[in-house]
Design a protein around this motif. Sequence first.
Motif, PDB file in Angstrom:
ATOM      1  N   THR A   2      99.872 -63.803 -13.199  1.00 13.51           N
ATOM      2  CA  THR A   2     100.591 -62.896 -14.090  1.00 13.51           C
ATOM      3  C   THR A   2     100.628 -61.487 -13.508  1.00 13.51           C
ATOM      4  OG1 THR A   2      98.646 -62.150 -15.341  1.00 13.51           O
ATOM      5  CG2 THR A   2      99.678 -64.234 -16.041  1.00 13.51           C
ATOM      6  N   TRP A   3     101.411 -60.611 -14.145  1.00 13.99           N
ATOM      7  CA  TRP A   3     101.487 -59.216 -13.708  1.00 13.99           C
ATOM      8  C   TRP A   3     100.170 -58.472 -13.903  1.00 13.99           C
ATOM      9  CZ3 TRP A   3     100.297 -55.606 -17.315  1.00 13.99           C
ATOM     10  CH2 TRP A   3     100.458 -55.950 -18.667  1.00 13.99           C
ATOM     11  N   LEU A   4      99.263 -59.027 -14.704  1.00 12.24           N
ATOM     12  CA  LEU A   4      97.974 -58.363 -14.925  1.00 12.24           C
ATOM     13  C   LEU A   4      97.233 -58.139 -13.604  1.00 12.24           C
ATOM     14  CD1 LEU A   4      96.714 -60.337 -18.067  1.00 12.24           C
ATOM     15  CD2 LEU A   4      97.552 -57.983 -18.018  1.00 12.24           C
ATOM     16  N   LYS A   5      97.288 -59.136 -12.738  1.00 15.50           N
ATOM     17  CA  LYS A   5      96.607 -59.029 -11.440  1.00 15.50           C
ATOM     18  C   LYS A   5      97.214 -57.908 -10.602  1.00 15.50           C
ATOM     19  CE  LYS A   5      94.037 -60.576  -7.944  1.00 15.50           C
ATOM     20  NZ  LYS A   5      92.568 -60.485  -7.952  1.00 15.50           N
ATOM     21  N   GLU A   6      98.533 -57.837 -10.592  1.00 15.08           N
ATOM     22  CA  GLU A   6      99.232 -56.830  -9.789  1.00 15.08           C
ATOM     23  C   GLU A   6      99.021 -55.416 -10.326  1.00 15.08           C
ATOM     24  OE1 GLU A   6     103.829 -55.516  -8.753  1.00 15.08           O
ATOM     25  OE2 GLU A   6     103.439 -57.454  -9.684  1.00 15.08           O
ATOM     26  N   VAL A   7      99.115 -55.249 -11.639  1.00 18.01           N
ATOM     27  CA  VAL A   7      99.087 -53.913 -12.233  1.00 18.01           C
ATOM     28  C   VAL A   7      97.668 -53.459 -12.590  1.00 18.01           C
ATOM     29  CG1 VAL A   7      99.924 -52.492 -14.164  1.00 18.01           C
ATOM     30  CG2 VAL A   7     101.445 -54.167 -13.086  1.00 18.01           C
ATOM     31  N   GLU A  11      93.086 -60.963 -13.443  1.00 25.98           N
ATOM     32  CA  GLU A  11      93.451 -61.782 -14.591  1.00 25.98           C
ATOM     33  C   GLU A  11      92.340 -61.628 -15.634  1.00 25.98           C
ATOM     34  OE1 GLU A  11      96.314 -63.036 -14.663  1.00 25.98           O
ATOM     35  OE2 GLU A  11      96.920 -63.329 -12.588  1.00 25.98           O
ATOM     36  N   LYS A 115     101.133 -46.933 -16.945  1.00 21.99           N
ATOM     37  CA  LYS A 115     101.628 -48.217 -16.449  1.00 21.99           C
ATOM     38  C   LYS A 115     102.147 -49.125 -17.555  1.00 21.99           C
ATOM     39  CE  LYS A 115     100.343 -47.611 -12.098  1.00 21.99           C
ATOM     40  NZ  LYS A 115     101.348 -47.460 -11.017  1.00 21.99           N
ATOM     41  N   ASN A 150     109.865 -49.553 -15.171  1.00 26.13           N
ATOM     42  CA  ASN A 150     108.676 -50.201 -14.618  1.00 26.13           C
ATOM     43  C   ASN A 150     107.472 -50.160 -15.553  1.00 26.13           C
ATOM     44  OD1 ASN A 150     109.967 -50.899 -12.210  1.00 26.13           O
ATOM     45  ND2 ASN A 150     109.521 -48.906 -11.281  1.00 26.13           N
ATOM     46  N   LYS A 152     105.304 -51.434 -18.371  1.00 24.48           N
ATOM     47  CA  LYS A 152     105.150 -52.728 -19.030  1.00 24.48           C
ATOM     48  C   LYS A 152     105.106 -52.535 -20.547  1.00 24.48           C
ATOM     49  CE  LYS A 152     104.720 -54.990 -15.125  1.00 24.48           C
ATOM     50  NZ  LYS A 152     105.817 -55.844 -14.642  1.00 24.48           N
ATOM     51  N   ASP A 184     106.584 -58.007 -21.756  1.00 24.72           N
ATOM     52  CA  ASP A 184     105.612 -58.237 -20.684  1.00 24.72           C
ATOM     53  C   ASP A 184     104.348 -58.883 -21.228  1.00 24.72           C
ATOM     54  OD1 ASP A 184     106.993 -56.999 -18.338  1.00 24.72           O
ATOM     55  OD2 ASP A 184     107.002 -55.281 -19.689  1.00 24.72           O
ATOM     56  N   THR A 212     104.190 -66.423 -20.961  1.00 24.23           N
ATOM     57  CA  THR A 212     104.080 -65.014 -21.322  1.00 24.23           C
ATOM     58  C   THR A 212     102.622 -64.620 -21.477  1.00 24.23           C
ATOM     59  OG1 THR A 212     106.204 -65.095 -22.492  1.00 24.23           O
ATOM     60  CG2 THR A 212     104.731 -63.273 -23.060  1.00 24.23           C
TER      61      THR A 212
END
Length: 271
Positions: A2-7, A11, A115, A150, A152, A184, A212
Amino acid sequence: MTWLKEVLGTEKAIIAMCHLQPLPGDPYYDFDKGMDYICEMAKKDLLALQEGGVDAVMFSNEFSLPYLTDVKTETVAAMARIIGELMPLIQVPFGVNVLWDAKKSLDLAVATGAKFVREIFTGVYASDFGLWNTNVGETVRHQRHIGAANVKLLFNIVPEAAAYLANRDIESIAKSTVFNNRPDALCVSGLTAGTETSTQLLQNVKAVVPETVVLANTGVRLENVEKQLSIADGAVVGTTFKFDGKFENQVDVARVKAFMDKVRSFRSNMR
């Protein structure tokens, strides 16, 4: 992934609340102590949360009670000043939540470089604050207009102190919210801050929108965090990090460390 890792860097992320004291214009604002006191209290909480090892923080005007759904300019200006002063000290990703005004949350995010934002983006409610309406189409267009594409969007789909006017179950709400709005994340809550989020509710929501991100939004504590994270993709945590686990208190770094130790152990066992 998920985007959690990136942002946020991981996770099963823990987003910690940094609750701001009553601000200028709020009913309980302390004129004698002024803004310097508010900034100092926010600084203490931020440093305690970071020392305790949280993954991210979210700044919120939590003590602007009773809340507005059309927030005044002075509230956003005060929040921007506080975050601006804290900027050199912020070491983790951060978000903002201007209760309860989605557009102004986005305005603050753009001004500070946040963010993510958490808000009530959709629905019409009977609430403690009166009839509560939203306009997600207008809000998302505003997001694009101000250059916040950008940022979330964390959709709170179980508003605290409010009920949907339409008689719809949570599964239907989750499915249509995802289909129509591409959030998001969905935040699933208890009735008020500090009230445990039902694991059954989390399970039901995650089952109908498996792709999701779903966050447990209230009442995650040391005793239930493993159970909550076994279903949810992460959690927003505020009250349990405070001295004696009381909503109105300041952050207790020892409670944060104990909680995050358990979270890290849980994440390690998942691998």
